[in-house]
Design an enzyme around this catalytic site. Structure first.
Site, PDB file in Angstrom:
ATOM      1  N   ILE A 120      13.862  65.556 -45.850  1.00  0.00           N
ATOM      2  CA  ILE A 120      14.089  66.972 -46.164  1.00  0.00           C
ATOM      3  C   ILE A 120      15.353  67.471 -45.473  1.00  0.00           C
ATOM      4  CG2 ILE A 120      13.133  69.302 -45.993  1.00  0.00           C
ATOM      5  CD1 ILE A 120      10.331  68.040 -46.075  1.00  0.00           C
ATOM      6  N   CYS A 121      15.289  67.591 -44.157  1.00  0.00           N
ATOM      7  CA  CYS A 121      16.361  68.271 -43.434  1.00  0.00           C
ATOM      8  C   CYS A 121      17.598  67.416 -43.197  1.00  0.00           C
ATOM      9  CB  CYS A 121      15.817  68.790 -42.102  1.00  0.00           C
ATOM     10  SG  CYS A 121      14.553  70.061 -42.341  1.00  0.00           S
TER      11      CYS A 121
END
Length: 218
Positions: A120-121
């Site tokens: 995700i990040c």
């Protein structure tokens, strides 16, 4: 990233062209880190940060909702005690203009990213930045995901988008490049000794041997 940028000497990292963004190494993210042993990710992320400091590579720290997810881990904050991490609400770091502006202000195009979670990040900003003309390198062993599969699939997806996977000691090696660059050798040696695992142990042994007079008894 063009094929030309992927190969040849110019594809390797240099301190002068690099900028590092460290994303969300926070307690909440570590609590659900299952792709790696968490202490290894801490070790590697701090090692990467210390290496960046040795080579004067601009390093941007960022967190997400730190009032809920926790402050940046102490080991990283201690490397840059004067820097307040950019605290975001955006999941995708590259959608926060403050982070993008900080990167662009350095004038550097080789973007080195590590963070939690990989899927995700790390993946989101890496893929977006790669589409905006940056040469993006994802430091896989200073990052981690909610599962091994999540981490591995994220790396595969980033590679398809032109992002280069790399490990933190490979970054260190490419920055140093030549042991004749004596200015950074002490700092590199210290980082390697503290965070290089078996390589650090071997280096300490080498220093012991070099300091031992020939013919002395064990």
């Amino acid at each position: 990233m063009s094929n030309e940028a992927k190969s040849g000497l110019q594809a390797l990292l240099t301190p002068e062209e690099s900028v590092v963004v460290l994303i969300d190494h926070q307690p909440f993210q570590f609590a659900n880190l299952h792709s790696h042993e968490p202490t290894m990710v801490v070790n590697n992320a701090v090692g990467l940060a210390k290496a960046a400091k040795v080579f004067d590579v601009p390093t941007i720290l960022t967190t997400v909702l730190e009032e809920r997810g926790g402050n940046l881990i102490k080991g990283l904050q201690d490397v840059f005690p004067e820097q307040k991490p950019i605290n975001r609400t955006f999941i995708n770091t590259w959608e926060d203009e403050r982070v993008v502006d900080a990167v662009k202000a350095t004038g550097r195009k080789k973007l080195i990213i590590a963070g939690l979670w990989t899927e995700i990040c790390v993946a989101m900003p890496a893929i977006q930045a790669a589409g905006e003309g940056f040469e993006v390198f994802a430091v896989t062993d200073a990052s981690g995901g909610a599962s091994k599969e999540a981490h591995d699939m994220a790396v595969r997806r980033m590679v398809q988008a032109g992002v280069v996977p790399i490990t933190w000691m490979a970054v260190l090696g490419e920055w140093q490049r030549d042991w004749a660059r004596e200015k950074t050798v002490p700092g590199v040696s210290e980082v390697q000794a503290e965070h290089g695992g078996a390589s650090g142990v071997a280096f300490a042994w080498e220093m012991q041997l070099l300091a031992t007079p020939a013919g002395s008894e064990a």
